[in-house]
Each structure stands twice: as structure tokens, then as C-alpha cells.
Scaffold this motif. Structure first.
Motif: not given
Length: 412
Positions: A29-38
Motif C-alpha cells: 500500500l505504501g502507506d503506514f496508516d492505511l496498512a495498519e487500518d487494513a
């Protein structure tokens, strides 16, 4: 993963694999926040679906794949991020085959190693690297890290948010550096890990309930790093921490008073940790050209193997410190070498080496004054010893050390 699904097995799986799942989602995803939520959404889905559908053959791939689609849902909900969604959808098409999430092989494919190097990137501040590593790689909660560093959770959370933004805006790559700069970047990773260890080890007291044991976390992280990539300096750092950790139970009294190395009950040192530490030192040195951590580990091994303080091979230790100082010049290493020389050649020799350090680089370093005070006392110079213990007391900010220094003053 056991065939029978229950809360305990899922919790155990979460503890064991969540960081690996997160690392892969960050890569995708290249995105820490999105990855954690996912990732959180994926584990929630597992909790609801696995009792009825059974545990998938490859839970890790299932969670990554589910996390991908949860990320799509999250992006769709964030309609203002349409451009980002489009980019993501284009990316996921390339990764739609579940086989893409099979167990990685070889260190260059390992997402956890990528994550460690990203979190410890030298473009981030030291504080940010430590906080991000503990949060993303070790999986510690923001609240627990904040308690350890005596800051509010909101302050720590902001530190992590800024680090993530820095990674995004500075385009810090989520990758393992190529061989031309690998050694340099590995040093940054090892520095962060050792910083985490020292923060925990120097506290002297056991971690309070709900607060992570940073020394243990650093050892666990180094074991993971060694598992992912073979390197003599990783082995050296692991050896150094194991040998230091072996003395933890003997460093303070029941009342929390500091006990010097020479006064510790060596029969209580952890023999298992010493055995592993010494073995790893030997491995690191056998490879030739020992580095910064391997040299320090060798010194720690000599202390660990001595039957008493009097039996310690100070000649060998001062020789290794000389080698360490020549290769990695530092006033603190020079101080440690001076102490070793004093133990080998006499107190005055140590004073002669420490005094110019205090006059130059270590004027505000309380360990330097405490070390010289002890040597002055051995020489019978009580007034000078009192003056140095007083300066050390004023500069120290740890209660156990203050209590120790006050006791030394009272004894003069």
C-alpha cells in the motif's frame, strides 16, 4: 496455527504474525496508516469468519489478501482521495494473484526487513526512529511507549505521525538498501536497537506493569534481524546485549540501590545468557575484523567469564579498548579505557587519562566524575574525591545513581 479456532489461538497468531502481515501491507500500500487500518480490519474479519469457515490453509496470505480488499473499501470511503484510490486499484491489479503473498524467501524478499530499514532511516530523527521502530516493528502500543519515555501518549502519537509523514513526503523508500550502502544503513539500524536496549537496561528497575521491557524488546528485535540477515555485527550486538542482560538481576539491591560490577554476586548471573553471548562473540570474532559491537561484546565476555573482579583480565580488556578507541574514537570509549588502564596499572594512571577528558569533552558527564572520584579515593585524596562525587551527583538524573553517589560521599 492449530486446527481448532478459539480466542486464544487467534490472539497467539496475532502476536506472532501481525507485524509480518503489516510489513507486507505497507509494502503493497505504501502507506503506514492505511496498512495498519487494513490489518486491523483483516484480523477482525478473521475473528468473525474463521469459526464458521475454518482456518485457511495459509492464514498469512489470507490476512494479506483480505487486508488488500479492506484497504480498497477504506479508500472508497475516503472519496476525497479518488486519485489515490485509482493508483491503488492499478497497483492491486498487478498483485491480484494470491500467490504474490506466499511466504517470502531470501532476505531481499522479506517485508519485515524492509520495514526495519524504513523505520530506522537516517533521514528521521533519533527519537522518531526509536518510536516508529517500537510501534511498527515491535508492535508496542503508543501508550506503552509513551509511558517508557515519560511523555504523553498524544506527544508520542504526534512523533509517530510526523515520522510517517516524513517517510511519505521525503519519498523514503520502503526497501532494503543495495549493497553499496547496506553496511552504512545497517549501522543506523543497530544504533536504534542498541539505543532501545540501553534505555531499558539503564533504568535499573523492572519495567512497571503495562510498560514494555525495552531491553527484552531490543534483544527480540535483534534475534529477528539475525534470523532475516546474517551479519557478524548483528551477532556482535546480540552477544553484547545478552552478556549485559545476564547481570540484570544483580545490579540493584532489593531497595533499588545500585551495585557496582565488582560487588555483584556473580553466582546469580544468568549462565544461559552468558553461554550464548560468549558463543556468539566467538562466532563474530572467528569471521575476522570484529566491528564496534563485536569488540564491546568481547569486553563484556571477559567480565562475564571472570570468577571475580580481581580475576578479571584487565590487561586484555584495556587492549581491546585501545583497539576500539583507535577504530571508533569517542570520549566515552576513552573514559572506559582509562578505567580499564587504572585497574591494570593503578589509580593514578587512570586519573591522568580521565582528567583531560573532563577538561575537554566530558565536562558534563557524571560518569567521568564518579570514575575519577573513585580513583582519587584509592589514592587517598579525599578532598578531590568529595568534589568529584559532588559534581557527579549534581549532573545525574537517575534516582538510583543519586542514592549511590550520596552513599559514596557519606563514606568519605
Amino acid at each position: 496455527m492449530p486446527d481448532r479456532f478459539d480466542q486464544q489461538s487467534l490472539n497467539a497468531f496475532y502476536q506472532q504474525e501481525s507485524r509480518r502481515v503489516l510489513a507486507t501491507l505497507i509494502r503493497l500500500l505504501g502507506d503506514f496508516d492505511l496498512a495498519e487500518d487494513a490489518m486491523q480490519e483483516a484480523f477482525t474479519a478473521a475473528w468473525h469468519q474463521w469459526p464458521q469457515a475454518g482456518i485457511p490453509a495459509n492464514p498469512y496470505s489470507w490476512l494479506v489478501s483480505t487486508g488488500r480488499f479492506k484497504a480498497i473499501d477504506l479508500l472508497r470511503k475516503r472519496s476525497r482521495l479518488q486519485a489515490r484510490e485509482t493508483a491503488w486499484l492499478e497497483q492491486q491489479e498487478l498483485l491480484s494473484d494470491a500467490e504474490n503473498f506466499a511466504e517470502p524467501t531470501g532476505f531481499i524478499e522479506d517485508d519485515r526487513l524492509r520495514l526495519i530499514f524504513t523505520c530506522c532511516h537516517p533521514a528521521l530523527s533519533k527519537e522518531a526512529r526509536v518510536a516508529l521502530t517500537l510501534r511498527e516493528v515491535c508492535g508496542l502500543t503508543t501508550e506503552a511507549i509513551a509511558r517508557t519515555f515519560l511523555v504523553t501518549p498524544s506527544t508520542l502519537a504526534q512523533r509517530i505521525v510526523r515520522a510517517r509523514q516524513k517517510i511519505r513526503t521525503a519519498n523514503i523508500p520502503y526497501e532494503i538498501p543495495d549493497q553499496t550502502i547496506f553496511a552504512e544503513r545497517l549501522q543506523s539500524v543497530l544504533q536504534v536497537i542498541y539505543l532501545v536496549f540501553n534505555e531499558g537496561y539503564s533504568s535499573l528497575l523492572p519495567a512497571a506493569a503495562g510498560t514494555p521491557d525495552l531491553a527484552s524488546e531490543a534483544i527480540r528485535l535483534t534475534r529477528l534481524l539475525h534470523e532475516l540477515h546474517t551479519d557478524d555485527e548483528i551477532n556482535g550486538l546480540l552477544a553484547l546485549m545478552l552478556l549485559q542482560e545476564s547481570r540484570r538481576a544483580t545490579r540493584v539491591t532489593e531497595n533499588g540501590d545500585l551495585i557496582l560490577l565488582e560487588d555483584q554476586d556473580r553466582s546469580l548471573w544468568n549462565a544461559e545468557l552468558i553461554g550464548e553471548g560468549v558463543s556468539r562473540v566467538q562466532e563474530a570474532w572467528a569471521a575476522g575484523n570484529p566491528g564496534f559491537y563485536s569488540l564491546q561484546a568481547a569486553i563484556a565476555a571477559l567480565h562475564a567469564e571472570a570468577a571475580s573482579a580481581q580475576d578479571t583480565d584487565w590487561h586484555e580488556i584495556s587492549g581491546i579498548y585501545t583497539l576500539l578507541l583507535n577504530r571508533y574514537p569517542s570520549p566515552v570509549i576513552a573514559l572506559n579505557r582509562a578505567i580499564a588502564v587504572a585497574m591494570h596499572e593503578g589509580a593514578q594512571a587512570g586519573i591522568d587519562l580521565i582528567t583531560p577528558l573532563i577538561e575537554r569533552e566530558l565536562a558534563n558527564y557524571h560518569y567521568a566524575y564518579a570514575a575519577r572520584a573513585k580513583l582519587y579515593r584509592q589514592c587517598g585524596n579525599t578532598d578531590a574525591a568529595k568534589a568529584d562525587y559532588g559534581k557527579a551527583l549534581n549532573l545525574s538524573d537517575r534516582e538510583a545513581e543519586k542514592a549511590f553517589l550520596q552513599a559514596q560521599l557519606r563514606a568519605l
